[in-house]
Design an enzyme around this catalytic site. Structure first.
Site, PDB file in Angstrom:
ATOM      1  N   LYS A   1       0.857  -1.176   0.000  1.00  0.00           N
ATOM      2  CA  LYS A   1       0.000   0.000   0.000  1.00  0.00           C
ATOM      3  C   LYS A   1       0.892   1.223   0.000  1.00  0.00           C
ATOM      4  CE  LYS A   1      -1.895   2.861   2.935  1.00  0.00           C
ATOM      5  NZ  LYS A   1      -1.725   4.048   2.072  1.00  0.00           N
TER       6      LYS A   1
ATOM      7  N   GLY B   1       7.017   4.980   8.405  1.00  0.00           N
ATOM      8  CA  GLY B   1       6.127   6.136   8.502  1.00  0.00           C
ATOM      9  C   GLY B   1       6.212   6.732   9.885  1.00  0.00           C
ATOM     10  N   SER B   2       5.156   7.350  10.343  1.00  0.00           N
ATOM     11  CA  SER B   2       5.208   8.033  11.640  1.00  0.00           C
ATOM     12  C   SER B   2       5.047   7.056  12.789  1.00  0.00           C
ATOM     13  CB  SER B   2       4.093   9.071  11.708  1.00  0.00           C
ATOM     14  OG  SER B   2       2.846   8.399  11.754  1.00  0.00           O
TER      15      SER B   2
ATOM     16  N   GLY C   1       2.666   3.806  13.297  1.00  0.00           N
ATOM     17  CA  GLY C   1       3.353   2.580  13.670  1.00  0.00           C
ATOM     18  C   GLY C   1       2.667   1.894  14.838  1.00  0.00           C
TER      19      GLY C   1
ATOM     20  N   GLU D   1       9.738   1.188  10.847  1.00  0.00           N
ATOM     21  CA  GLU D   1      10.806   2.165  10.714  1.00  0.00           C
ATOM     22  C   GLU D   1      10.107   3.502  10.822  1.00  0.00           C
ATOM     23  OE1 GLU D   1      12.742   4.243   7.672  1.00  0.00           O
ATOM     24  OE2 GLU D   1      12.927   4.914   9.752  1.00  0.00           O
TER      25      GLU D   1
ATOM     26  N   CYS E   1      13.072  10.799   7.518  1.00  0.00           N
ATOM     27  CA  CYS E   1      13.024  10.295   8.887  1.00  0.00           C
ATOM     28  C   CYS E   1      14.329  10.537   9.638  1.00  0.00           C
ATOM     29  CB  CYS E   1      12.689   8.812   8.880  1.00  0.00           C
ATOM     30  SG  CYS E   1      13.717   7.874   7.730  1.00  0.00           S
TER      31      CYS E   1
ATOM     32  N   GLU F   1       9.012  15.535  16.150  1.00  0.00           N
ATOM     33  CA  GLU F   1       9.478  15.485  14.779  1.00  0.00           C
ATOM     34  C   GLU F   1       8.630  16.416  13.930  1.00  0.00           C
ATOM     35  OE1 GLU F   1       8.729  11.896  12.539  1.00  0.00           O
ATOM     36  OE2 GLU F   1      10.734  12.004  11.644  1.00  0.00           O
TER      37      GLU F   1
END
Lengths: 506, 510
Positions: free
Chosen positions: A197, A250-251, A255, A273, A307, A404
């Site tokens: 996806k 992703g974030s 996650g 990750e 990231c 972040e």
């Protein structure tokens, strides 16, 4: 913001002579065919240079994910891919790499228009890196070894490393191409089948890769691509009872959601990750110009949408003043503009949501009392462009130092001693990367061992390599991409023990 | 084609083409390949390579000697110390090696034909097996080049330690005539992946494919000086390599006898590293419960494939007494269908021995066997009027201490023996100074596991034979040599391990 349109197929669109590439694939790719979503729904993907709609793409939901998983399961249980020798899988993967290289210009243009990524860098960095990643794992496919074991009793023992099955891959929008191949390449090498996806912000290149995969001879059902949204298509994958492993970049926020869903459904293997708030630590003995260059790159490259962005910059007091001056100047010279313009250093943020989010953080920074050195405002009258921004007098507990931002915003802080630097560097819930700039061997060794991060860069930044494992500590996630260890996410280890009665040797 | 007794048909009288649709290859490369160019030998000398179907000369090839080896080593040393090859990333080397494989694939027919012509190997086989194996080897190591890892070490004191695996330097590669291209790549592929440069001396019996492959290497973008090919003889060119003061490792496949010489020369000169893949007298052990047809098939393939010119030939076949008589009957029958003839004829199973020397040697061993009192079950004679054809030969009533049971014959000669118990089989299988391969044919898991662990050989094949693969380490024990080809272990010969240690002062973590 003019643009050079040397990309042939595209049409000039918008008011500024923008090049918009031809978009060939906009449907879901399931079991080797491009199909509409079961619901017939579509969603828009926009060009961040203007905010305009590029194209409508089929929108996958649970029903489509079910079909994709079904195709992947069939391809795994009864298809040839997992049963082919690693060598043969490697040959197909090498062919795909050849095709990616042949279509590099077109693909770079897709990512440029879809994600606002610099066209020139797409051609010289993203596409070649993707091909290199594929080739690395093509060459790894026949080198996946278990071990024979010296078992204590009268037994023969060995481990087999088997493909885990159907893998769900959920990837972000900041490096659509790299992220696709980062997850897909080792999964293919392992012999797994995959449902990808891509991010809803950037679905286009993934669909093109699906097309190329078929051309390369990767059998139907091995790679399936279902563009759509997280809460629908993404959630369907992470909670699917027949997906064996889910790999996500992703974030941290998403996650968590994925991990919870995995736990609640079938306890599928999870690798995450996630985000980072990576420290760049610059010592007195550093070459100041190199340090400025690295820290500029570390936060403004890819418009800060990375990231591992070195978003917290710690500069030792001895060189602090010189550093700030030079860093401010470098930031001012960091050219913001149309990513199809070869002179641009930084394109627009990926979409309106990110754009507004970054601007909000900048306001928070001002309100918290940090000092704005340069930037701090949007730029341009169209699209999602933001000035490269530097704050100093940032305190560890400020929001802009802890959270972040995922945009071109640097937080600059001063430090005295090595111990202080280590402590402050580790003062974060994240642990993805860190940069150290120094000439001292002892400082490099000491700090690299003391910082809790998955990658430590010494006198460099963003030094990625297909052979170097990459991933996070703490809330930056777990599991590694790159290197031979990346394949572990897609393998199961089976021990086989046989009794060996009465043998003179064991 | 005329039919001889025992049903072995000999071809070859109708020279040049047999019954196949195969084109005779043009011989385009006959000079030494040094530093990217084809050059005459310093002495100007040439030697002949002959067609084993007829004994006729195929071509005259430049004959390298010490002077030429010196030039080649000089080129290789320059390419290593100052050239880009060792300094390129593994990924870049891998790409070029892949390109090399693509070129070999594009020229598959020509390469297969050269092999068949020069070495007397059936062309259908060289096209599929020899070329296939070569491609697999190149591609395997192309994918290995960027995965050559050292380790970081948990040292016991406050030290940061890690190992680097660095390319060793200039490699001398001396390869035999039985699988010329396969042997070339078995050494060259890992050496290239490791970042070494090399001087290859192909066998004097079969120099042609190596020179062709050197040409393709240059086309693939392998820089000048990285691969050098010096055709010539063992006592001159080969000796110059093994005793060269500026070669860092010599890797050899060939006879145990020559392996000794190479190792001695290495010791006497600069203590260069040595890897030897030597001969064998490999046992094939067939148990009562074996699938009989499978066992017969494996015994035939294991002995007569490539006219018995294979280091791993399963030349001592031990059959358990319960099935011995049926086995003997079946194999004698099966051999009636085994066709000896022109390797360019697609119907042929076995071509001629590689040259006159080998041919006479094998015939001498056959006579020896008869003299020693073994019984000829089938074969036992030369075949045809021209060239070096020998009938596939099976001896029975062989005693373990007969010469034919102890010495490597390197021809189509099988020794068939009977055994009672597994313990006896283990003892007799291991009763050899060699230790290259072994085959075990049984359906019983316990027998298979016990045999696999008890036989002193580098590779044990259970219910198969010749099951080699680029990913599977291959090499011998005892006087079959040391060092591995194939698999990631093959790289070790071409790498040096360097440990780097730095103190880490006053660090909260180690």
């Amino acid at each position: 913001m003019g643009s050079t349109g040397e990309f042939g197929n595209g049409k000039a669109g918008g008011g500024g002579g923008l090049v918009v590439p031809e978009i060939k694939f906009t449907k879901l790719f399931i079991n080797g065919e491009f199909v509409d979503a079961v619901s017939g729904k579509t969603f828009e993907t926009r060009d961040p240079r203007t905010g305009d709609v590029l194209v409508h793409v089929a929108e996958a939901d649970k029903a489509d994910v079910d079909l994709a998983v079904k195709a992947a399961r069939e391809a795994f249980e009864h298809g040839k891919w997992p049963r082919m020798s690693g060598y043969e899988r490697g040959r197909a993967m090498n062919k795909l790499a050849d095709l990616v290289e042949q279509h590099a210009d077109e693909l770079a243009a897709l990512d440029g228009a879809d994600a606002g990524k610099l066209l020139s860098l797409g051609k010289i960095i993203d596409m070649p890196a993707a091909a290199q990643m594929l080739r690395y794992y093509a060459g790894a496919a026949d080198k996946i070894h278990g071990e024979s074991l010296r078992v204590a009793g009268k037994y023969q023992g060995y481990t087999l490393k088997e493909p885990i099955g159907v893998v769900g891959v959920i990837i972000p929008w900041n490096f659509p191409t790299m992220m696709f191949f980062l997850k897909v390449s080792p999964a293919l090498a392992a012999g797994c089948t995959i449902v990808v996806k891509p991010a809803e912000q950037t679905p286009l290149s993934a669909l093109y890769y699906a097309h190329l995969a078929k051309l390369a001879g990767i059998p139907d059902g091995v790679i399936n691509v279902v563009p759509g949204f997280g809460p629908t298509a993404g959630a369907a994958i992470s909670s699917h009872m027949d997906v064996d492993s889910v790999a996500f970049t992703g974030s941290a926020e998403i996650g968590r959601t994925i991990m919870e869903a995995a736990a609640r459904s079938n306890l599928k293997m999870v690798s995450l990750e996630l985000g980072g708030k990576s420290p760049m630590i610059i010592f007195d003995d550093a070459d100041v110009d190199m340090a400025v260059h690295l820290s500029t790159l570390a936060i403004f490259f890819n418009k800060g949408e990375i990231c591992v962005a070195g978003s917290r910059v710690y500069v030792q007091e001895g060189i602090y003043d010189e550093f700030v001056k030079k860093a401010a100047e470098a930031a001012k010279n960091w050219k913001v503009g149309d990513p199809f313009d070869a002179a641009t250093n930084m394109g627009p943020q990926v979409d309106k949501v990110q754009f507004e989010r970054v601007l909000k953080y900048i306001e928070i920074g001002k309100n918290e009392g940090a000092t704005l050195v340069t930037g701090g405002k949007p730029t341009g009258d169209k699209g999602y462009y933001i000035e490269p921004t530097i704050f100093e007098d940032v305190k560890e507990d400020m929001t802009i130092a802890q959270e972040e931002i995922f945009g071109p915003v640097m937080s600059l802080m001063k430090f005295k001693t090595v111990e202080e630097a280590i402590e402050k560097a580790n003062c974060t819930k994240y642990g993805l990367a860190a940069g150290i700039v120094t000439k001292s061997l002892d400082i490099a060794n000491k700090v690299s061992r003391s910082v809790k991060a998955g990658t430590v860069w010494v006198n460099c930044y963003f030094a990625f390599d297909p052979d170097a494992p990459f991933g996070g500590y703490k809330m930056s996630g777990f599991g590694r991409d790159q290197g031979m260890v990346a394949i572990d996410k897609y393998l199961q280890v089976k021990s086989v023990i046989t009794a060996v009665p009465d043998s003179p040797w064991y | 084609m005329a039919t001889e007794s025992n049903g072995h048909r000999a071809g070859g009288e109708e020279n040049g083409g047999g019954g196949g649709s195969f084109k005779m290859p043009e011989i385009r490369y006959t000079k030494l390949f040094i530093n990217g160019r084809f050059v005459d030998a310093v002495s100007g000398k040439t030697f002949e390579t002959r067609d084993p179907r007829t004994g006729d000369v195929i071509a005259s090839v430049a004959e390298g000697d010490k002077d030429d080896v010196d030039l080649a080593v000089k080129a290789a040393r320059e390419a290593f110390d100052h050239g880009k090859w060792p300094r390129m990333s593994g990924s870049e080397r891998g790409k070029i090696i892949s390109k090399y494989a693509d070129l070999v694939e594009q020229h598959a027919e020509e390469l297969a034909a050269l092999e068949s012509l020069d070495a007397g190997k059936p062309v259908g086989v060289t096209r599929v097996v020899d070329v296939g194996n070569s491609l697999h080897s190149l591609r395997y190591f192309a994918g290995a080049a960027d995965k050559i890892h050292g380790e970081t070490l948990r040292m016991s004191r406050q030290m940061h330690g890690y190992t680097l695996r660095e390319p060793l330097g200039v490699a001398g590669l001396i390869v035999p005539w039985n699988f010329p291209a396969v042997m070339f790549f078995s050494k060259v592929s890992p050496a290239l992946a490791a970042g070494c440069t090399m001087v290859v001396k192909p066998a004097e019996q079969t120099p042609l494919s190596a020179l062709f492959l050197a040409h393709l290497a240059k086309q693939a973008g392998i820089p000048d000086g990285v691969i050098n090919v010096v055709t010539g003889f063992g006592p001159t060119a080969g000796a110059a390599i093994s005793s060269h003061m500026d070669i860092d490792v010599v890797a050899f496949t060939g006879s145990t006898e020559v392996g000794r010489l190479i190792m001695e020369a290495a010791a006497k000169s600069n203590l260069k590293q040595v890897a030897l893949e030597l001969g064998g007298k490999s046992p094939l052990i067939i148990f009562d419960d074996a699938d009989l047809d499978k066992a017969v098939e494996l015994a035939i393939g294991g002995n007569f494939f490539n006219k018995g010119e294979a280091c791993v030939a399963g030349s001592r076949v031990f059959v358990q007494e319960g099935i011995y008589d049926r086995f003997e009957q079946k194999i004698a029958d099966a051999m009636k269908n085994w066709v000896v003839g022109d390797p360019f004829d697609p119907r042929v199973n076995q071509g001629p021995q590689v040259d006159k020397v080998q041919y006479e040697r094998v015939l001498r061993y056959i006579e020896q066997g008869k003299t020693e009192g073994a019984t000829v079950l089938t074969g036992g004679k030369p075949c045809g009027k021209k060239g070096y054809y020998i009938e596939p030969t099976i001896f029975t009533n062989v005693k373990d201490d007969m010469i034919i049971a102890k010495e490597e014959i390197f021809g189509p000669v099988m020794c068939l023996m009977k055994f009672k118990t597994m313990e006896e089989a283990i003892a007799r299988a291991n009763d050899t100074r060699y230790g290259l391969a072994a085959g075990v044919v049984t359906r019983d898991m316990d027998v298979a596991n016990t045999m696999a662990r008890s036989i002193r050989a580098g590779v044990v094949w259970v219910n198969c034979y010749f099951a080699m693969d680029s990913s599977c380490p291959f090499g011998g024990r005892k006087m079959s040599g040391f060092g591995k080809d194939d698999g990631m272990h093959a790289l070790d010969k071409f790498l040096a391990v360097k440990a780097v240690v730095t103190p880490v002062h006053a660090s909260p973590w180690f």
